[in-house]
Write a protein that holds these residues in place. Structure first.
Motif, PDB file in Angstrom:
ATOM      1  N   ALA A   1     -10.059   5.147   7.965  1.00 46.82           N
ATOM      2  CA  ALA A   1     -10.287   5.644   9.325  1.00 46.82           C
ATOM      3  C   ALA A   1     -11.043   6.961   9.329  1.00 46.82           C
ATOM      4  O   ALA A   1     -11.374   7.492  10.399  1.00 46.82           O
TER       5      ALA A   1
ATOM      6  N   ASP B   1      -5.243   3.001   5.131  1.00 45.23           N
ATOM      7  CA  ASP B   1      -5.637   2.964   6.536  1.00 45.23           C
ATOM      8  C   ASP B   1      -6.143   4.325   6.989  1.00 45.23           C
ATOM      9  O   ASP B   1      -7.150   4.420   7.710  1.00 45.23           O
ATOM     10  N   ARG B   2      -5.472   5.374   6.572  1.00 44.05           N
ATOM     11  CA  ARG B   2      -5.909   6.727   6.928  1.00 44.05           C
ATOM     12  C   ARG B   2      -7.266   7.024   6.287  1.00 44.05           C
ATOM     13  O   ARG B   2      -8.151   7.619   6.916  1.00 44.05           O
TER      14      ARG B   2
ATOM     15  N   GLU C   1      -6.647   0.229  -5.470  1.00 45.55           N
ATOM     16  CA  GLU C   1      -6.440   0.893  -4.181  1.00 45.55           C
ATOM     17  C   GLU C   1      -5.668   2.192  -4.376  1.00 45.55           C
ATOM     18  O   GLU C   1      -5.996   3.227  -3.773  1.00 45.55           O
TER      19      GLU C   1
ATOM     20  N   HIS D   1       2.076   5.043   1.117  1.00 44.89           N
ATOM     21  CA  HIS D   1       2.203   5.757   2.388  1.00 44.89           C
ATOM     22  C   HIS D   1       2.374   7.252   2.107  1.00 44.89           C
ATOM     23  O   HIS D   1       2.253   7.696   0.946  1.00 44.89           O
TER      24      HIS D   1
ATOM     25  N   ASP E   1      -6.812   6.030  -3.467  1.00 45.55           N
ATOM     26  CA  ASP E   1      -5.990   6.923  -2.641  1.00 45.55           C
ATOM     27  C   ASP E   1      -5.782   8.267  -3.328  1.00 45.55           C
ATOM     28  O   ASP E   1      -5.899   9.331  -2.701  1.00 45.55           O
TER      29      ASP E   1
ATOM     30  N   PRO F   1       2.745   3.834   8.053  1.00 48.37           N
ATOM     31  CA  PRO F   1       1.275   3.890   7.968  1.00 48.37           C
ATOM     32  C   PRO F   1       0.807   4.141   6.535  1.00 48.37           C
ATOM     33  O   PRO F   1       1.340   4.993   5.829  1.00 48.37           O
ATOM     34  N   SER F   2      -0.179   3.386   6.101  1.00 44.62           N
ATOM     35  CA  SER F   2      -0.625   3.453   4.709  1.00 44.62           C
ATOM     36  C   SER F   2      -1.698   4.513   4.508  1.00 44.62           C
ATOM     37  O   SER F   2      -2.404   4.906   5.449  1.00 44.62           O
TER      38      SER F   2
ATOM     39  N   SER G   1       0.822  -1.208   0.000  1.00 42.40           N
ATOM     40  CA  SER G   1       0.000   0.000   0.000  1.00 42.40           C
ATOM     41  C   SER G   1       0.857   1.259   0.000  1.00 42.40           C
ATOM     42  O   SER G   1       2.011   1.254   0.453  1.00 42.40           O
TER      43      SER G   1
END
Length: 281
Positions: free
Chosen positions: A254, A250-251, A55, A15, A59, A246-247, A13
């Motif tokens: 979240a 994920d952010r 993905e 970052h 992003d 941290p990807s 992923s």
């Protein structure tokens, strides 16, 4: 017209370092009323995961970027092979069966991209018809063939090509699942996609000497480059998928606001523990 690109590999992923790089490329194109391309570099053998391409697009959309898709590297293998054969025909490539352990056992000189190949197979080449081999470029001979070259970095001005600082790099890998090295594939792709400004991190600054040499050998246009600073952690290490940085996904999942994150990155406001590295290394 300015044409830039963002070219991630789908082996993990994205970052914040990728976000910073994508935003830089996007904004350079938009400031010149140009085009921003997304190219998926998916020839990393079994490590490439096709589902990550979507993905990545999610992003980039979350960050508020717009782009044009161009064909992924997996559709370009014939072009890489053709270019490799052209270079072999010049006598500037030689087969090599040395492993990294073999190279390190010679206590090699260290260059800006890692250990400099000591040249064992340049003098004693293996038989490529009897075993799997990589193909290295005889960089000194290639530099002599093309003569003095320069390239332009938009931050640091005109650079004199010094590809010999990297030693004899691999252009065709031994692993048939990953047939072309980054140096050869990225150089060919940027030419095919009409990229006029290559934006990428400072960690690839020295690789540009090799890419400029390949452009001259293959009769390809030479774009300008812009090498941006890298986001690094408190220890000065650049962000990396393999260290679990941290990807973006994920952010995003979240509930973080991607537009605000993008604005912060543009303004130089980074999460705690992250700074920009201005090093040329």
């Amino acid at each position: 017209m300015i044409v830039t690109r963002f070219a991630p590999s789908p082996n993990g992923s994205l970052h914040l370092g990728h976000a910073y790089s994508a935003i830089t490329a996007h904004d350079c194109a938009r400031m010149g009323d140009g085009r921003f391309l997304l190219r998926i570099e998916d020839i990393d053998g079994s490590r490439s995961r096709s589902e990550l391409a979507d993905e990545f697009r999610a992003d980039l959309q979350w960050l508020g970027l717009s782009w044009e898709d161009v064909p992924p590297q997996s559709t370009r293998l014939a072009r890489y092979s053709e270019a490799a054969e052209r270079l072999k025909a010049t006598g500037l490539l030689y087969p090599c069966n040395c492993t990294r352990a073999d190279i390190m056992a010679t206590d090699p000189e260290m260059g800006p991209l890692g250990p400099i190949y000591p040249g064992h197979c340049r003098h004693n080449p293996p038989d490529p018809t009897r075993q799997k081999v990589a193909w290295r470029m005889d960089v000194a001979a290639a530099m002599e063939a093309v003569g003095p070259l320069t390239w332009i970095d938009e931050r640091f001005g005109e650079q004199r090509m010094s590809a010999d600082l990297m030693g004899d790099v691999v252009l065709v890998r031994k692993d048939c699942d990953t047939p072309s090295s980054y140096h050869l594939s990225a150089t060919l792709d940027d030419a095919a996609d009409g990229v006029t400004l290559v934006t990428r991190g400072m960690d690839l600054f020295m690789a540009t000497h090799i890419h400029r040499l390949l452009q001259a050998l293959l009769g390809l246009p030479s774009p300008h480059w812009y090498h941006h600073d890298l986001l690094v952690d408190d220890d000065g290490r650049k962000l990396a998928k393999r260290r679990g940085s941290p990807s973006l996904v994920d952010r995003r999942l979240a509930g973080q606001d991607g537009l605000i994150l993008a604005a912060d990155l543009r303004a130089g406001t980074f999460p705690a523990g992250l700074v920009l590295s201005h090093s040329l290394e």
